[in-house]
Every structure is written in C-alpha cells, then in structure tokens.
Scaffold this motif. Structure first.
Motif, PDB file in Angstrom:
ATOM      1  N   VAL A  75       0.837  -1.209   0.000  1.00 17.29           N
ATOM      2  CA  VAL A  75       0.000   0.000   0.000  1.00 17.29           C
ATOM      3  C   VAL A  75       0.871   1.257   0.000  1.00 17.29           C
ATOM      4  O   VAL A  75       0.572   2.248  -0.691  1.00 17.29           O
ATOM      5  CB  VAL A  75      -0.961  -0.016   1.208  1.00 17.29           C
ATOM      6  N   GLU A  76       1.963   1.219   0.742  1.00 19.09           N
ATOM      7  CA  GLU A  76       2.873   2.373   0.792  1.00 19.09           C
ATOM      8  C   GLU A  76       3.475   2.653  -0.585  1.00 19.09           C
ATOM      9  O   GLU A  76       3.546   3.806  -1.025  1.00 19.09           O
ATOM     10  CB  GLU A  76       3.981   2.108   1.813  1.00 19.09           C
ATOM     11  N   ARG A  77       3.874   1.614  -1.281  1.00 17.11           N
ATOM     12  CA  ARG A  77       4.461   1.796  -2.614  1.00 17.11           C
ATOM     13  C   ARG A  77       3.426   2.323  -3.606  1.00 17.11           C
ATOM     14  O   ARG A  77       3.728   3.162  -4.451  1.00 17.11           O
ATOM     15  CB  ARG A  77       5.047   0.467  -3.122  1.00 17.11           C
ATOM     16  N   ILE A  78       2.203   1.809  -3.489  1.00 17.39           N
ATOM     17  CA  ILE A  78       1.140   2.275  -4.386  1.00 17.39           C
ATOM     18  C   ILE A  78       0.821   3.744  -4.110  1.00 17.39           C
ATOM     19  O   ILE A  78       0.603   4.531  -5.038  1.00 17.39           O
ATOM     20  CB  ILE A  78      -0.120   1.383  -4.218  1.00 17.39           C
ATOM     21  N   THR A  79       0.805   4.111  -2.839  1.00 16.44           N
ATOM     22  CA  THR A  79       0.554   5.512  -2.469  1.00 16.44           C
ATOM     23  C   THR A  79       1.605   6.434  -3.079  1.00 16.44           C
ATOM     24  O   THR A  79       1.280   7.515  -3.600  1.00 16.44           O
ATOM     25  CB  THR A  79       0.555   5.665  -0.938  1.00 16.44           C
ATOM     26  N   GLU A  80       2.868   6.027  -3.019  1.00 19.23           N
ATOM     27  CA  GLU A  80       3.956   6.829  -3.591  1.00 19.23           C
ATOM     28  C   GLU A  80       3.780   7.002  -5.095  1.00 19.23           C
ATOM     29  O   GLU A  80       3.955   8.101  -5.642  1.00 19.23           O
ATOM     30  CB  GLU A  80       5.305   6.163  -3.296  1.00 19.23           C
ATOM     31  N   LYS A  81       3.423   5.915  -5.790  1.00 13.37           N
ATOM     32  CA  LYS A  81       3.220   5.996  -7.238  1.00 13.37           C
ATOM     33  C   LYS A  81       2.042   6.905  -7.584  1.00 13.37           C
ATOM     34  O   LYS A  81       2.085   7.672  -8.545  1.00 13.37           O
ATOM     35  CB  LYS A  81       3.001   4.587  -7.822  1.00 13.37           C
ATOM     36  N   ALA A  82       0.979   6.807  -6.792  1.00 14.34           N
ATOM     37  CA  ALA A  82      -0.230   7.589  -7.061  1.00 14.34           C
ATOM     38  C   ALA A  82       0.021   9.097  -6.938  1.00 14.34           C
ATOM     39  O   ALA A  82      -0.691   9.902  -7.550  1.00 14.34           O
ATOM     40  CB  ALA A  82      -1.348   7.159  -6.124  1.00 14.34           C
ATOM     41  N   ARG A  83       1.024   9.466  -6.162  1.00 12.96           N
ATOM     42  CA  ARG A  83       1.345  10.887  -5.987  1.00 12.96           C
ATOM     43  C   ARG A  83       1.986  11.493  -7.234  1.00 12.96           C
ATOM     44  O   ARG A  83       1.908  12.696  -7.462  1.00 12.96           O
ATOM     45  CB  ARG A  83       2.305  11.056  -4.805  1.00 12.96           C
ATOM     46  N   THR A  84       2.644  10.678  -8.021  1.00  7.25           N
ATOM     47  CA  THR A  84       3.416  11.197  -9.160  1.00  7.25           C
ATOM     48  C   THR A  84       2.874  10.761 -10.515  1.00  7.25           C
ATOM     49  O   THR A  84       3.330  11.241 -11.539  1.00  7.25           O
ATOM     50  CB  THR A  84       4.885  10.752  -9.053  1.00  7.25           C
ATOM     51  N   GLU A  85       1.906   9.825 -10.526  1.00  4.10           N
ATOM     52  CA  GLU A  85       1.401   9.298 -11.795  1.00  4.10           C
ATOM     53  C   GLU A  85      -0.105   9.523 -11.898  1.00  4.10           C
ATOM     54  O   GLU A  85      -0.808   9.594 -10.899  1.00  4.10           O
ATOM     55  CB  GLU A  85       1.710   7.793 -11.916  1.00  4.10           C
ATOM     56  N   THR A  86      -0.575   9.606 -13.137  1.00  3.79           N
ATOM     57  CA  THR A  86      -2.018   9.669 -13.392  1.00  3.79           C
ATOM     58  C   THR A  86      -2.416   8.476 -14.242  1.00  3.79           C
ATOM     59  O   THR A  86      -1.607   7.935 -15.008  1.00  3.79           O
ATOM     60  CB  THR A  86      -2.381  10.974 -14.124  1.00  3.79           C
ATOM     61  N   TYR A  87      -3.669   8.090 -14.110  1.00  2.34           N
ATOM     62  CA  TYR A  87      -4.165   6.908 -14.816  1.00  2.34           C
ATOM     63  C   TYR A  87      -5.385   7.295 -15.632  1.00  2.34           C
ATOM     64  O   TYR A  87      -6.362   7.811 -15.100  1.00  2.34           O
ATOM     65  CB  TYR A  87      -4.482   5.794 -13.801  1.00  2.34           C
ATOM     66  N   ARG A  88      -5.281   7.048 -16.929  1.00  4.96           N
ATOM     67  CA  ARG A  88      -6.338   7.483 -17.840  1.00  4.96           C
ATOM     68  C   ARG A  88      -7.459   6.467 -17.961  1.00  4.96           C
ATOM     69  O   ARG A  88      -8.504   6.761 -18.523  1.00  4.96           O
ATOM     70  CB  ARG A  88      -5.741   7.769 -19.223  1.00  4.96           C
ATOM     71  N   SER A  89      -7.219   5.261 -17.448  1.00  3.35           N
ATOM     72  CA  SER A  89      -8.248   4.225 -17.578  1.00  3.35           C
ATOM     73  C   SER A  89      -8.135   3.232 -16.431  1.00  3.35           C
ATOM     74  O   SER A  89      -7.123   3.166 -15.717  1.00  3.35           O
ATOM     75  CB  SER A  89      -8.080   3.481 -18.905  1.00  3.35           C
ATOM     76  N   GLU A  90      -9.186   2.448 -16.284  1.00  4.11           N
ATOM     77  CA  GLU A  90      -9.212   1.375 -15.292  1.00  4.11           C
ATOM     78  C   GLU A  90      -8.098   0.365 -15.565  1.00  4.11           C
ATOM     79  O   GLU A  90      -7.445  -0.138 -14.648  1.00  4.11           O
ATOM     80  CB  GLU A  90     -10.581   0.701 -15.361  1.00  4.11           C
ATOM     81  N   ASP A  91      -7.840   0.078 -16.848  1.00  2.00           N
ATOM     82  CA  ASP A  91      -6.790  -0.877 -17.215  1.00  2.00           C
ATOM     83  C   ASP A  91      -5.418  -0.395 -16.769  1.00  2.00           C
ATOM     84  O   ASP A  91      -4.597  -1.185 -16.286  1.00  2.00           O
ATOM     85  CB  ASP A  91      -6.788  -1.123 -18.728  1.00  2.00           C
ATOM     86  N   GLU A  92      -5.153   0.891 -16.965  1.00  2.00           N
ATOM     87  CA  GLU A  92      -3.863   1.437 -16.546  1.00  2.00           C
ATOM     88  C   GLU A  92      -3.698   1.350 -15.030  1.00  2.00           C
ATOM     89  O   GLU A  92      -2.614   1.052 -14.526  1.00  2.00           O
ATOM     90  CB  GLU A  92      -3.729   2.898 -16.996  1.00  2.00           C
ATOM     91  N   LEU A  93      -4.767   1.588 -14.303  1.00  3.15           N
ATOM     92  CA  LEU A  93      -4.730   1.494 -12.849  1.00  3.15           C
ATOM     93  C   LEU A  93      -4.457   0.053 -12.414  1.00  3.15           C
ATOM     94  O   LEU A  93      -3.621  -0.199 -11.545  1.00  3.15           O
ATOM     95  CB  LEU A  93      -6.049   1.994 -12.261  1.00  3.15           C
ATOM     96  N   ASN A  94      -5.142  -0.904 -13.041  1.00  2.00           N
ATOM     97  CA  ASN A  94      -4.920  -2.318 -12.729  1.00  2.00           C
ATOM     98  C   ASN A  94      -3.487  -2.738 -13.018  1.00  2.00           C
ATOM     99  O   ASN A  94      -2.860  -3.461 -12.237  1.00  2.00           O
ATOM    100  CB  ASN A  94      -5.887  -3.200 -13.534  1.00  2.00           C
ATOM    101  N   THR A  95      -2.961  -2.298 -14.152  1.00  2.47           N
ATOM    102  CA  THR A  95      -1.591  -2.642 -14.530  1.00  2.47           C
ATOM    103  C   THR A  95      -0.604  -2.158 -13.483  1.00  2.47           C
ATOM    104  O   THR A  95       0.323  -2.872 -13.080  1.00  2.47           O
ATOM    105  CB  THR A  95      -1.239  -2.032 -15.900  1.00  2.47           C
ATOM    106  N   MET A  96      -0.812  -0.917 -13.007  1.00  7.58           N
ATOM    107  CA  MET A  96       0.072  -0.372 -11.981  1.00  7.58           C
ATOM    108  C   MET A  96      -0.042  -1.165 -10.681  1.00  7.58           C
ATOM    109  O   MET A  96       0.961  -1.543 -10.071  1.00  7.58           O
ATOM    110  CB  MET A  96      -0.267   1.097 -11.730  1.00  7.58           C
ATOM    111  N   LEU A  97      -1.275  -1.462 -10.270  1.00  9.82           N
ATOM    112  CA  LEU A  97      -1.486  -2.173  -9.007  1.00  9.82           C
ATOM    113  C   LEU A  97      -0.806  -3.539  -9.011  1.00  9.82           C
ATOM    114  O   LEU A  97      -0.069  -3.883  -8.081  1.00  9.82           O
ATOM    115  CB  LEU A  97      -2.984  -2.346  -8.746  1.00  9.82           C
ATOM    116  N   PHE A  98      -1.054  -4.321 -10.049  1.00  9.22           N
ATOM    117  CA  PHE A  98      -0.485  -5.661 -10.097  1.00  9.22           C
ATOM    118  C   PHE A  98       1.032  -5.616 -10.281  1.00  9.22           C
ATOM    119  O   PHE A  98       1.756  -6.471  -9.759  1.00  9.22           O
ATOM    120  CB  PHE A  98      -1.154  -6.489 -11.202  1.00  9.22           C
ATOM    121  N   GLY A  99       1.518  -4.617 -10.976  1.00  9.85           N
ATOM    122  CA  GLY A  99       2.954  -4.454 -11.139  1.00  9.85           C
ATOM    123  C   GLY A  99       3.640  -4.203  -9.807  1.00  9.85           C
ATOM    124  O   GLY A  99       4.672  -4.813  -9.490  1.00  9.85           O
TER     125      GLY A  99
END
Length: 315
Positions: free
Chosen positions: A63-87
């Motif tokens: 969760v901490e790593r995802i929070t850090e990524k969310a601060r600097t990245e934007t997601y244009r679609s649900e698929d992009e968000l899923n890709t980031m989460l699973f990555g």
C-alpha cells in the motif's frame, strides 16, 4: 520450456486458483470505473490482501508503494490502474530472496543426506514425506524413510502405505518404540546400503515443548553417531489452509528446533495462499516446497517468481 515444466506450472496455477480469484476478482471490482486512488480505495485494497493472508507487514508495504506511485502518476483508464497495481504487488512480493533448494536430480551435499521433517499432526506431514521420497526416487536416488513418529497408533501404518506408493523402503519398529532407535536403524541401513537420502518422520506433539525438544535432540544425537553432520536439513510442514495460525505454529517450532526450511501444504484447498509470502517475510525462513494437490507428484520446489505470477494470474 519442456512438457513437464509446463505441466508443473499448470498445476501450480490450478492449485492457487482460489487465492488468485480472491485477489484478482476483488481488485477488479475495486478498480471498476476508477482512474484515481484515494484513502477509501487503499483501505479496501488492504482488506483484500489481508483476506488472502498476504500478511499485515507485506500488505502495508504494498500500500505504501502504491501511495507513492499515485502521488506522481495519473491513470487514464481502469486498465492502466490495474496494470500499476499488479505491477507494484508483483515487485513487492518478489522483493525477498529465498534460498531455493536444488532440483531433486542435482547432486546432494552429503551422503546419506538426512532430512528431519517436523510439524503438528494433521498438517500433511506424512504425505509430504512420501512426496519428497517419490521425487528423490524418480530422480534416481536411493531413499529410506524412518518412521520415528511412534506415538500415534496409525502413524506408522499410514506412512507405510505412502512409502509403498512412493516405491521406497521404510524402517519402523511399531507404536511405542523409541524414536531415536528407529532413526539409528534407518541411518545405519542407509550407510550399509549406500543410500542417498534418509527422510525422518517425527511426532507432531507441540503441547509439551520441553519433551519435544528432548526427543528431537536425542534423535539428532543418535543420527550423528553414524553421520556426524546429520541432520543436514530440518523441514517444518505447515498447513496453508490455517492461515495466520501456521505462522504461530512456525514461531513455536523455531523456538524448539533449528528449522532450515518450510513446506507449505494444501494450497489447492484455500483462498489464503498469500500465507506463503507472509510467512517467509515474517519469519525470515525460506519456503522450500509447496503442496498444490493430493497426488504424489503434487509437491513442487518453491519458485517465488512463478508463484507470484500464478498468484496474480499473469502466467
């Protein structure tokens, strides 16, 4: 990749299907229609991972790593968000180096190679011993099983049935015999017959830790009379369906015995397969083998990368 490798990967994926569905299906519902991450989202994600027994420590790091990524990245679609989460989750779950056991075909560091198997009753200890024996036997090694769990009435008989299925000999003296005497006979036989591996079953009692320690210490002393460095490995068998209870069991056993590796069983029957990753991180003990089915060849050498890919559904 050869046919048998593909077959093992297929069995691994099938064995983890309940856990994978728990994680992927719930995350898909969580991300449906979303392109951003907020506090509610992160709390729900924590609950999903903890429900799969990924473990509190590992979950919070994810969760901490995802929070850090969310601060600097934007997601244009649900698929992009899923890709980031699973990555991020794959990256995090792979971020612990495990000591992989060698393939069963590989040369052993000692002969006979003495392996002590410990664990409470009902975790799949007997079947795990048989599966280890079968794997070593199929790889061309001479194996002897020592039936040193002489406390339970049915233990010796059950182990004999599985030893017969594995096609390997078993040394026993029946219920009530001195476990150390059984081990001495088995190790002596292994030396005399030039056997490669001795797999020692032990009693699964944990309620009396001092007695358990004394019994295991005696077994080790007796084995060393024939093989000075025995046992070369102490494997603790844990039931994957028990979740965090398995972590508690492991902690208790490591107080009594110098455990060198873990065997996690029954992963095909649980939606909490994340316990494998949780337990290896929390206890700093390598998971060496996992059980993903009831067949005698359904014990696999643990490969963290393949496990995570099977768990996350990216295989």
């Amino acid at each position: 990749m050869g046919f048998f490798d593909k077959l093992k990967l297929s069995r691994l994926k099938d064995g983890l299907s309940k856990t994978r569905e728990t994680i992927r299906d719930n995350i898909s519902k969580l991300t449906q229609g979303r392109t951003e991450i907020d506090d509610e989202f992160l709390e729900d994600l924590e609950n999903i991972l903890i429900a799969a027994d990924v473990g509190v420590e590992t979950t919070l790091n994810i969760v901490e790593r995802i929070t850090e990524k969310a601060r600097t990245e934007t997601y244009r679609s649900e698929d992009e968000l899923n890709t980031m989460l699973f990555g991020v989750m794959e990256e995090m779950l792979l971020d612990v180096a495990d000591e992989h056991p060698a393939d069963f075909e590989a040369p052993l560091p000692a002969k006979p190679y003495v392996v002590l198997i410990v664990g409470v009753n009902g975790v799949g200890k007997t079947t795990s011993i048989a599966k280890l024996a079968s794997n070593y036997h199929k790889s061309g090694k001479k194996v002897i099983i020592a039936a040193a769990d002489t406390f339970r009435a049915a233990a010796v008989e059950q182990l004999q049935i599985w030893a017969d299925r594995a096609g390997v000999p078993m040394i026993s003296q029946g219920q009530g015999a001195d476990p150390a005497s059984v081990v001495f006979d088995a190790v002596s036989s292994a030396v005399a017959k030039d056997a490669d591996v001795v797999l020692v079953d032990t009693a699964g009692r944990l309620h009396n830790k001092s007695h358990l320690m004394e019994e295991l210490a005696k077994i080790m002393r007796v084995a060393r009379k024939k093989v000075p460095e025995a046992p070369h490995e102490v494997l603790l068998v844990l039931d994957g369906t028990t979740g965090q209870n398995a972590v508690s069991q492991a902690r208790e056993f490591t107080k009594c015995v110098n455990v060198t590796g873990l065997v996690i069983t029954k992963l095909d029957g649980t939606a909490k397969g994340g316990i494998v990753l949780s337990i290896s991180r929390e206890l700093r003990l390598p998971v060496k083998y996992i059980g993903v089915g009831e067949k005698i060849d359904d014990l696999q050498i643990f490969d963290r990368s393949k496990f995570v890919k099977a768990l996350m559904g990216n295989m």
